[in-house]
Design an enzyme around this catalytic site. Structure first.
Site, PDB file in Angstrom:
ATOM      1  N   ARG A  46      -0.198  -1.895  -8.873  1.00 36.41           N
ATOM      2  CA  ARG A  46       0.926  -1.054  -8.848  1.00 36.41           C
ATOM      3  C   ARG A  46       2.270  -1.464  -8.882  1.00 36.41           C
ATOM      4  O   ARG A  46       3.407  -1.075  -9.483  1.00 36.41           O
ATOM      5  CB  ARG A  46       0.881   0.239  -8.038  1.00 36.41           C
ATOM      6  CG  ARG A  46       0.914   0.135  -6.737  1.00 36.41           C
ATOM      7  CD  ARG A  46       0.895   1.409  -6.096  1.00 36.41           C
ATOM      8  NE  ARG A  46       0.329   1.011  -4.557  1.00 36.41           N
ATOM      9  CZ  ARG A  46       0.344   2.027  -3.515  1.00 36.41           C
ATOM     10  NH1 ARG A  46       0.982   3.195  -3.689  1.00 36.41           N
ATOM     11  NH2 ARG A  46      -0.128   1.972  -2.414  1.00 36.41           N
ATOM     12  N   LEU A  50       2.285  -9.593  -6.466  1.00 39.14           N
ATOM     13  CA  LEU A  50       0.604  -9.438  -5.891  1.00 39.14           C
ATOM     14  C   LEU A  50       0.918  -9.672  -4.498  1.00 39.14           C
ATOM     15  O   LEU A  50       1.849 -10.101  -3.965  1.00 39.14           O
ATOM     16  CB  LEU A  50       0.109 -10.623  -6.448  1.00 39.14           C
ATOM     17  CG  LEU A  50      -0.374 -10.431  -8.161  1.00 39.14           C
ATOM     18  CD1 LEU A  50      -1.202 -11.812  -8.458  1.00 39.14           C
ATOM     19  CD2 LEU A  50      -0.739  -9.334  -8.651  1.00 39.14           C
ATOM     20  N   GLY A  51      -0.333  -9.379  -3.645  1.00 39.81           N
ATOM     21  CA  GLY A  51      -0.362  -9.683  -2.251  1.00 39.81           C
ATOM     22  C   GLY A  51      -0.301  -8.158  -1.403  1.00 39.81           C
ATOM     23  O   GLY A  51      -0.648  -8.614  -0.077  1.00 39.81           O
ATOM     24  N   VAL A  53       0.098  -5.010   0.733  1.00 44.35           N
ATOM     25  CA  VAL A  53       1.222  -4.640   2.125  1.00 44.35           C
ATOM     26  C   VAL A  53       1.021  -5.860   2.917  1.00 44.35           C
ATOM     27  O   VAL A  53       2.193  -6.229   3.502  1.00 44.35           O
ATOM     28  CB  VAL A  53       0.295  -3.444   2.923  1.00 44.35           C
ATOM     29  CG1 VAL A  53       0.869  -3.257   4.291  1.00 44.35           C
ATOM     30  CG2 VAL A  53       0.502  -2.330   2.119  1.00 44.35           C
ATOM     31  N   CYS A  54      -0.101  -6.609   3.070  1.00 46.40           N
ATOM     32  CA  CYS A  54       0.221  -7.864   4.126  1.00 46.40           C
ATOM     33  C   CYS A  54       1.021  -8.774   3.651  1.00 46.40           C
ATOM     34  O   CYS A  54       1.865  -9.230   4.551  1.00 46.40           O
ATOM     35  CB  CYS A  54      -1.420  -8.511   3.885  1.00 46.40           C
ATOM     36  SG  CYS A  54      -1.710  -9.997   4.846  1.00 46.40           S
ATOM     37  N   GLY A 126      -3.122   2.586 -11.188  1.00 46.48           N
ATOM     38  CA  GLY A 126      -4.635   2.778 -11.815  1.00 46.48           C
ATOM     39  C   GLY A 126      -5.220   3.739 -11.100  1.00 46.48           C
ATOM     40  O   GLY A 126      -5.103   4.239  -9.982  1.00 46.48           O
ATOM     41  N   GLY A 192       2.324   3.001  20.301  1.00 44.81           N
ATOM     42  CA  GLY A 192       2.289   1.787  20.943  1.00 44.81           C
ATOM     43  C   GLY A 192       1.147   1.044  20.775  1.00 44.81           C
ATOM     44  O   GLY A 192       0.343   0.237  21.463  1.00 44.81           O
ATOM     45  N   GLY A 193       0.961   0.937  19.360  1.00 48.02           N
ATOM     46  CA  GLY A 193      -0.224   0.321  18.760  1.00 48.02           C
ATOM     47  C   GLY A 193       0.083  -1.294  18.399  1.00 48.02           C
ATOM     48  O   GLY A 193       1.247  -1.812  18.855  1.00 48.02           O
ATOM     49  N   HIS A 454      -7.721 -32.165  26.491  1.00 51.22           N
ATOM     50  CA  HIS A 454      -6.913 -31.937  27.762  1.00 51.22           C
ATOM     51  C   HIS A 454      -5.387 -32.529  27.515  1.00 51.22           C
ATOM     52  O   HIS A 454      -5.356 -33.596  27.080  1.00 51.22           O
ATOM     53  CB  HIS A 454      -7.555 -32.375  28.901  1.00 51.22           C
ATOM     54  CG  HIS A 454      -6.634 -32.241  30.367  1.00 51.22           C
ATOM     55  ND1 HIS A 454      -6.672 -30.888  30.828  1.00 51.22           N
ATOM     56  CD2 HIS A 454      -5.840 -32.966  31.000  1.00 51.22           C
ATOM     57  CE1 HIS A 454      -5.772 -31.212  31.946  1.00 51.22           C
ATOM     58  NE2 HIS A 454      -5.331 -32.454  31.659  1.00 51.22           N
TER      59      HIS A 454
HETATM   60  P1  NAD Z   1      -2.660   1.699  15.442  1.00 51.71           P
HETATM   61  O1  NAD Z   1      -3.910   2.928  15.241  1.00 51.71           O
HETATM   62  O2  NAD Z   1      -3.156   0.388  16.035  1.00 51.71           O
HETATM   63  O3  NAD Z   1      -1.738   2.312  16.512  1.00 51.71           O
HETATM   64  C1  NAD Z   1      -1.115   3.664  16.564  1.00 51.71           C
HETATM   65  C2  NAD Z   1      -0.803   4.127  17.882  1.00 51.71           C
HETATM   66  O4  NAD Z   1      -0.105   5.399  17.881  1.00 51.71           O
HETATM   67  C3  NAD Z   1      -1.906   4.387  18.816  1.00 51.71           C
HETATM   68  O5  NAD Z   1      -1.685   3.557  19.838  1.00 51.71           O
HETATM   69  C4  NAD Z   1      -1.905   5.966  18.863  1.00 51.71           C
HETATM   70  O6  NAD Z   1      -2.631   6.248  20.144  1.00 51.71           O
HETATM   71  C5  NAD Z   1      -0.464   6.174  18.981  1.00 51.71           C
HETATM   72  N1  NAD Z   1      -0.093   7.399  18.623  1.00 51.71           N
HETATM   73  C6  NAD Z   1      -0.775   8.224  17.573  1.00 51.71           C
HETATM   74  N2  NAD Z   1      -0.015   9.405  17.342  1.00 51.71           N
HETATM   75  C7  NAD Z   1       0.877   9.348  18.009  1.00 51.71           C
HETATM   76  C8  NAD Z   1       1.973  10.276  18.321  1.00 51.71           C
HETATM   77  N3  NAD Z   1       2.050  11.392  17.772  1.00 51.71           N
HETATM   78  N4  NAD Z   1       2.883  10.134  19.463  1.00 51.71           N
HETATM   79  C9  NAD Z   1       2.863   8.713  19.947  1.00 51.71           C
HETATM   80  N5  NAD Z   1       1.934   8.009  19.848  1.00 51.71           N
HETATM   81  C10 NAD Z   1       0.915   8.051  18.750  1.00 51.71           C
HETATM   82  O7  NAD Z   1      -1.885   1.814  14.212  1.00 51.71           O
HETATM   83  P2  NAD Z   1      -0.693   0.821  13.629  1.00 51.71           P
HETATM   84  O8  NAD Z   1      -0.050   0.306  14.745  1.00 51.71           O
HETATM   85  O9  NAD Z   1       0.195   2.027  13.022  1.00 51.71           O
HETATM   86  O10 NAD Z   1      -1.301  -0.024  12.793  1.00 51.71           O
HETATM   87  C11 NAD Z   1      -1.977   0.427  11.495  1.00 51.71           C
HETATM   88  C12 NAD Z   1      -3.306  -0.552  11.214  1.00 51.71           C
HETATM   89  O11 NAD Z   1      -2.785  -1.816  10.789  1.00 51.71           O
HETATM   90  C13 NAD Z   1      -4.321  -0.681  12.338  1.00 51.71           C
HETATM   91  O12 NAD Z   1      -5.623  -0.604  11.652  1.00 51.71           O
HETATM   92  C14 NAD Z   1      -3.819  -2.135  12.602  1.00 51.71           C
HETATM   93  O13 NAD Z   1      -5.121  -3.040  13.030  1.00 51.71           O
HETATM   94  C15 NAD Z   1      -3.397  -2.756  11.206  1.00 51.71           C
HETATM   95  N6  NAD Z   1      -2.428  -3.820  11.621  1.00 51.71           N
HETATM   96  C16 NAD Z   1      -2.933  -4.837  12.251  1.00 51.71           C
HETATM   97  C17 NAD Z   1      -2.195  -5.945  12.521  1.00 51.71           C
HETATM   98  C18 NAD Z   1      -2.637  -7.266  13.059  1.00 51.71           C
HETATM   99  O14 NAD Z   1      -3.645  -7.757  13.034  1.00 51.71           O
HETATM  100  N7  NAD Z   1      -1.725  -7.786  14.060  1.00 51.71           N
HETATM  101  C19 NAD Z   1      -0.726  -5.803  12.630  1.00 51.71           C
HETATM  102  C20 NAD Z   1      -0.261  -4.499  11.699  1.00 51.71           C
HETATM  103  C21 NAD Z   1      -1.093  -3.668  11.790  1.00 51.71           C
END
Ligand code: NAD
Length: 479
Positions: A46, A50-51, A53-54, A126, A192-193, A454
């Protein structure tokens, strides 16, 4: 609009032996593999580049910015070595251009790879019209693509929390945050993900005061708490606040900033932030591609169920990547893309990976693969465990970083490797060796007897195996 045709063309319609919907890492890999296996391929995307989100608004630009964060942090933290640098002068326009040029180089490379393989790229949105036809809408008009086989690689989009003022540009998702419009004085990160903490890392390095709000009782929920601890301890000192077991109850636009109210165990009083980044997960795009017109099953969350050949319930339609389930990771998508293309070409391929590694490219990095200690316990597996502290690694000390750990668990009876977690600089690169060991069925003796160079951080992997073997000399482990 179509470019570079190998597919059969007739007016605004094309016929493909394999059509791939979505040109992220999974989609372009599937398209290129199918073309290399002799198929006439159409790749639908769309966006102009190319490529997916990543490459455009995810992994690649974020890693470029994280490299900048490392450079800044390394300079700041070199005072104990007797080296002092002046505070950095940040030219945001130049930084944005540099990031953009990396993305552009890769975009151009992908377009070239598609051309070399005579993959027809069709730009536009698409949607399935039937189980044999996809309609692509673009400003230039519509194109109809009939196909023998289809591979859905339509990815995912950020989850939006309802009721937030999304028309206010100061409220950002990860794509907005990577645009680097400015360096906010106070930035709130909701979630905090992995995404939240990676973004926190580079905005902190650029000078923002960071607050992180996480719903669960730890950062990166789902990751072994022992691995998260060194990261949490480091960023607790760097950031303004980290609130666990807390969520944002409302965000209001005010002239001076975004007024945020919190609720939950650790909730502070409402506060004003210059910008807010929402990174609370991603949702699959399974419901956005007209799947029902083709009779493709989509579950209530928007995922498309597939078997280990990546086949949907419609036998000539396949799906890969984020749209088929968690984890939503580019390296999972690329492998699944190859499987789908090979199965279509008649090869006996299947997606049977023993593990998919996870990496948070934070500082320190956190990486893990295979079974975690908690998962092994839950499955009733008898295991042995070792945790090698990087404080005993000469290389880690030479980098001024002693907080890292390499954790290993192995099957007690067979000594086979079950899982590895690492936290520390470069953990994301180091975890690849553990993946190879797992896939090759290595036991801890194999790993301990493999001579590691090492002094390297890679030695910590062998040292953890030696701890389980009882042959470690770099530490004293009481019998
Ligand atoms: P995630 O699910 O890893 O983290 C989201 C976080 O938000 C979780 O810790 C969750 O508990 C918290 N959360 C959810 N609702 C909330 C709220 N209302 N208030 C506060 N906290 C809340 O998702 P992400 O970090 O958004 O990443 C999305 C996807 O993208 C994942 O599948 C991730 O693996 C992928 N990703 C991977 C990489 C990498 O491999 N380095 C980098 C970026 C994204």
């Amino acid at each position: 609009m179509a470019t570079e045709s190998s597919a059969t063309t007739s007016g605004n319609s094309l016929h493909a032996e394999v059509v791939v919907l979505g040109a992220g890492p999974g989609g372009y890999t599937a398209a290129f593999r199918a073309a290399d296996l002799g198929k006439r391929v159409v790749l639908i995307e769309r966006y102009a580049a190319l490529g997916g989100v990543c490459l455009n608004v995810g992994c690649i630009p974020s890693k470029a910015l994280l490299h900048v964060a490392h450079v800044i942090h390394d300079a700041e933290e070199s005072a104990p070595f007797g080296i002092r640098f002046a505070p950095p002068e940040i030219d945001l326009d130049k930084l944005r251009d540099w990031k953009g040029r990396i993305v552009k180089t890769l975009n151009t490379g992908l377009a070239g790879l598609a051309k070399q393989r005579q993959v027809t790229v069709v730009h536009g949105l698409g949607s399935f019209a039937s189980d044999r036809e996809i309609r692509v809408e673009s400003p230039e008009g519509a194109t109809t693509i009939t196909f023998d086989h289809a591979i859905i690689a339509a990815g995912s989009t950020p989850v939006k929390i309802p009721g937030f003022p999304y028309d206010d540009p100061r409220l950002m998702d990860s794509t907005d945050a990577l645009e680097l419009k400015d360096v906010p004085t106070r930035l709130l990160i909701v979630g905090g993900g992995i995404i939240g903490l990676e973004m926190a890392c580079f905005y902190h390095a650029l000078g923002s005061k960071i607050t992180v709000v996480e719903l669960m009782d730890q950062l990166i929920p789902g990751c072994d708490p022992e691995l998260v601890k060194p990261l949490a301890q480091r960023i607790q000192k760097q950031y303004e606040n980290i609130f666990l077991k807390t969520k944002v109850s409302s965000i209001q636009s005010e002239e001076a900033g975004l007024r945020v109210a919190f609720e939950g165990e650790g909730a502070p009083a409402s506060d004003l932030f210059d910008r807010v980044l929402v990174a609370v997960g991603r949702k699959p795009n399974g419901t956005a591609i007209g799947a029902t017109s083709a009779g493709i099953q989509v579950d209530e969350r928007g995922f498309i169920p597939v078997d280990d050949k990546q086949r949907t319930n419609v036998p000539h339609i396949f799906a890969i990547g984020d749209v088929v389930g968690n984890p939503m990771l580019a390296h999972k998508a690329t492998h699944q893309g190859k499987v789908a293309a090979e199965v279509i070409a008649g090869h006996p391929s299947a997606f049977q990976a023993l593990s998919i590694p996870s990496v948070a490219y934070t500082d320190p990095e956190v990486a893990w693969m295979g079974l975690s200690e908690a998962e092994a316990k839950a499955q009733g597996i008898e295991f042995e465990k070792a945790v090698f502290p990087w404080a005993a690694s000469g290389r880690a000390l030479g980098m001024g970083r002693r907080e890292g750990l390499t954790k290993m668990i192995s099957d007690k009876a067979t000594k086979r490797l079950l899982g590895v977690g690492m936290v520390g600089p470069h953990a994301g690169d180091l975890i690849a060796e553990a993946m190879l060991a797992l896939e090759m069925g290595a036991d801890v003796e194999d790993i301990a007897l493999t001579i590691h160079p090492h002094p390297t951080l890679s030695e910590t992997f062998a040292f953890a195996a030696e701890m389980i073997e009882g042959s470690i000399t770099d530490l004293y482990v009481k019998k």
